[in-house]
Design an enzyme around this catalytic site. Structure first.
Site: not given
Length: 217
Positions: A168, A76
């Site tokens: 991730c 993000y």
């Protein structure tokens, strides 16, 4: 190193035009092109790396998801996060990809140490961590010996959107930010300037002649 590096402070800029500018710059550069480092923020956006799996985006809601060519999974970007894009000729710098990643990690660890924060990379999950919480993410693409994309450091931001993804690609990964580990609010420009100086030193530009660093803001 005779070719200068250009450092640009871009403020808050939309993701897609910036992505296009990175791609265009990398496609057009040649052996005489100066390296560039861009420091900036983005409006809210999720970016999905080239190996990204859609199941790691749990609930994007009104935040766009952009597929990109960098390594890694979903992350993000949003206001209050310092993003640094590194358009470097790594052959000219005599850097391998792993060495460039290590340079980025060392620079972030050094920056955080300057604020009295103990941080470290992890071999099993690229990025930089304070304890078990991730404070910075890394993702690169190499094309014709030149890098683009870069790193993102959580400084003073709304952390809620990280709960809409598996950051991730790791379910339940705790995320943290600089503000949570210091007294008072961090100043984005100061953080960027500190990181710039450390990156330039780690990349070898600190040893170049005066005037080799060109800054735009």
């Amino acid at each position: 190193m005779s070719v200068p590096v250009v450092v640009r402070y871009l403020g808050q800029v939309d993701y897609l035009p910036t992505l296009k500018a990175m791609r265009d710059f990398t496609a057009a550069r040649d052996v005489a092109t100066a390296d560039e480092i861009w420091l900036l923020e983005h409006p809210p956006v999720f970016t999905q790396g080239q190996a990204g799996k859609p199941e790691h985006v749990l609930a994007a809601g009104d935040i766009p998801v952009v597929q990109v060519e960098r390594g890694g999974q979903v992350t993000y970007h949003g206001p209050g996060q310092l993003v640094v894009y590194l358009m470097l000729d790594i052959r000219r710098l005599d850097l391998g990809v792993r060495e460039l990643v290590s340079t980025m990690e060392r620079s972030l660890v050094g920056l955080l140490a300057s604020y009295g924060i103990v941080a470290a990379p992890r071999a099993d999950a690229p990025g930089v961590y304070v304890g078990s919480s991730k404070i910075a993410s890394l993702g690169l693409r190499i094309r014709r010996g030149c890098s683009f994309h870069g790193l993102a450091l959580n400084v003073d931001m709304d952390m809620q959107p990280f709960q809409r993804i598996n950051p991730c690609g790791y379910a339940g990964l705790a995320m943290t930010q600089l503000r949570d580990h210091m007294t008072g609010a961090p100043v984005m420009l100061e953080v960027g300037q500190r990181l710039e100086q450390i990156l330039l030193q780690e990349l070898g530009y600190a040893q170049t002649p005066a005037g080799s660093v060109v800054r735009f803001s």
